[in-house]
Design an enzyme around this catalytic site. Structure first.
Site, PDB file in Angstrom:
ATOM      1  N   HIS A  52       0.835  -1.187   0.000  1.00  0.00           N
ATOM      2  CA  HIS A  52       0.000   0.000   0.000  1.00  0.00           C
ATOM      3  C   HIS A  52       0.881   1.253   0.000  1.00  0.00           C
ATOM      4  O   HIS A  52       2.085   1.189   0.240  1.00  0.00           O
ATOM      5  CB  HIS A  52      -0.931   0.000   1.212  1.00  0.00           C
ATOM      6  N   GLU A  54       1.324   3.790   1.942  1.00  0.00           N
ATOM      7  CA  GLU A  54       2.083   4.155   3.138  1.00  0.00           C
ATOM      8  C   GLU A  54       3.391   3.364   3.218  1.00  0.00           C
ATOM      9  O   GLU A  54       4.459   3.918   3.510  1.00  0.00           O
ATOM     10  CB  GLU A  54       1.251   3.875   4.398  1.00  0.00           C
ATOM     11  N   SER A 171     -21.253   8.117 -37.177  1.00  0.00           N
ATOM     12  CA  SER A 171     -20.796   8.983 -36.087  1.00  0.00           C
ATOM     13  C   SER A 171     -19.290   9.176 -36.096  1.00  0.00           C
ATOM     14  O   SER A 171     -18.734   9.746 -35.147  1.00  0.00           O
ATOM     15  CB  SER A 171     -21.216   8.380 -34.739  1.00  0.00           C
TER      16      SER A 171
END
Length: 371
Positions: A52, A54, A171
């Protein structure tokens, strides 16, 4: 001091954005460690199962952590064992004594608050710094963990007179290349791309991520095809770069379904509502597959149904400097709409962005409160 907190939290947010679209089903999180007014380490969560934010930042500190160092992190550190050990333990063991948090983790399935655990272990915690910005960054994660339903983003490209295609369905291309590149970046940040069968029959799209530098995951393709009309030679059935999910009605014969199944193609049989497939039920079933966010790209029938069912959480609408000059083009949405302007759906927190001559309007639907 709050001003300084915001400066460093913005840097943590900058780190977190590097992980957008890559951390499924986890949130995007960033962190920085500050010493004497200088950032000495940075980190972000790269993907599920890896360190993570941290811990990444802590590992990047040269030498030992000092008691006066401050850790800034956009989301409350986890305090539970998942694919990785708790970040709260890593913070305590590192010697950090000051932690500044952007927002608390809204996940009701996470037992034991990280903030409370840190405080019980003599860590000074300040929370709520740039909280709204941190919530906006992980708006899809917040909805998903709170409701089990994916965050739904609608994207459309329109001419100035409000059409997504000509009367013949052409389109390509209403918007310019820069606008289209932005859409591919959106695709790279979601778990799924959803279109109706009409779009497949008309355009035979791949629905993959291109126009983005570096290797990118392709989101799952979701085709809403009530009566299972999709041709066997469709790109989405034959391109194996990602999974394709066909959402069909309950009355579709199993024999027809079996003829289309492949390793990368699956079928979800959905209950029916008055106007076709029960789209809310489909969203719930996609949520059970851990699909956190989905980009709806069309067509007009599906878009109209999603809007009327109040399933859209965010709109990205491009306006290009083109005019069809007729009344028989294809609109953004089809189906029965409101009878007065006052009843129309408003957008809130609207922002604008230019891509050369194209204009992007994006914001959130302001659905009326149910009585």
């Amino acid at each position: 001091m709050k001003g300084n907190h915001e400066i460093y939290m913005r840097e943590a947010l900058r780190e977190a954005r590097k992980g957008l679209g890559k951390t499924h089903p986890n949130p995007a999180v960033g962190a920085v460690i500050v010493r004497n007014g200088h950032i000495i380490a940075r980190g972000y969560h790269k993907r599920a199962g890896t360190d993570h934010a941290e811990l990444v930042a802590i590992k990047r500190v040269k030498g030992r952590i000092k008691p006066t160092d401050v850790l800034y992190v956009t989301l409350e550190p986890c305090n539970h064992y998942g694919r990785t050990p708790p970040c709260t333990h890593a913070i305590i063991n590192s010697g950090i004594k000051n932690v500044v948090i952007g927002m608390k983790d809204p996940n009701p399935g996470v037992k034991g608050g990280g903030v409370e655990f840190l405080k019980r272990n003599n860590i000074r915690v300040t929370s709520g710094i740039l909280e709204q910005e941190c919530k906006r960054l992980n708006e899809a994660y917040i909805k998903f963990v709170s409701t089990g339903i994916p965050f739904i983003v609608a994207k459309s490209a329109l001419t100035l007179d409000g059409f997504t295609a000509t009367r013949n369905g052409d389109s390509k291309w209403i918007t310019n290349e820069k606008s289209r590149a932005f859409v591919h970046r959106l695709r790279a940040q979601v778990d799924g791309i959803m279109v109706g069968i009409g779009t497949v029959l008309k355009d035979n799209p791949l629905l993959t991520v291109r126009m983005v530098r570096g290797s990118q995951k392709n989101p799952v393709r979701i085709i809403v095809d009530t009566h299972l009309k999709i041709p066997h030679n469709s790109e989405v059935l034959n391109d194996e770069s990602t999974e394709t999910i066909l959402a069909v009605g309950q009355r579709v014969p199993d024999k027809r379904i079996d003829s289309l199944k492949k390793d990368h193609v699956s079928v979800i049989k959905c209950p029916m509502s008055r106007n076709g497939i029960d789209l809310l039920e489909l969203m719930k079933r996609l949520g059970k597959r851990e699909m956190v966010n989905i980009l709806v790209e069309g067509g007009a029938t599906l878009m109209g149904s999603m809007i009327r069912e109040r399933l859209i959480d965010k709109f990205y609408i491009f306006k290009a400097p083109r005019v069809l000059g007729g009344s028989d083009g294809i609109p953004l949405a089809k189906g029965r709409g409101p009878s007065t302007i006052e009843e129309s759906l408003r957008l809130k927190d609207v922002r604008f962005r230019r891509f050369d001559q194209d204009m992007l309007i994006y914001g959130y639907p302001d659905y009326p409160q149910s009585e």
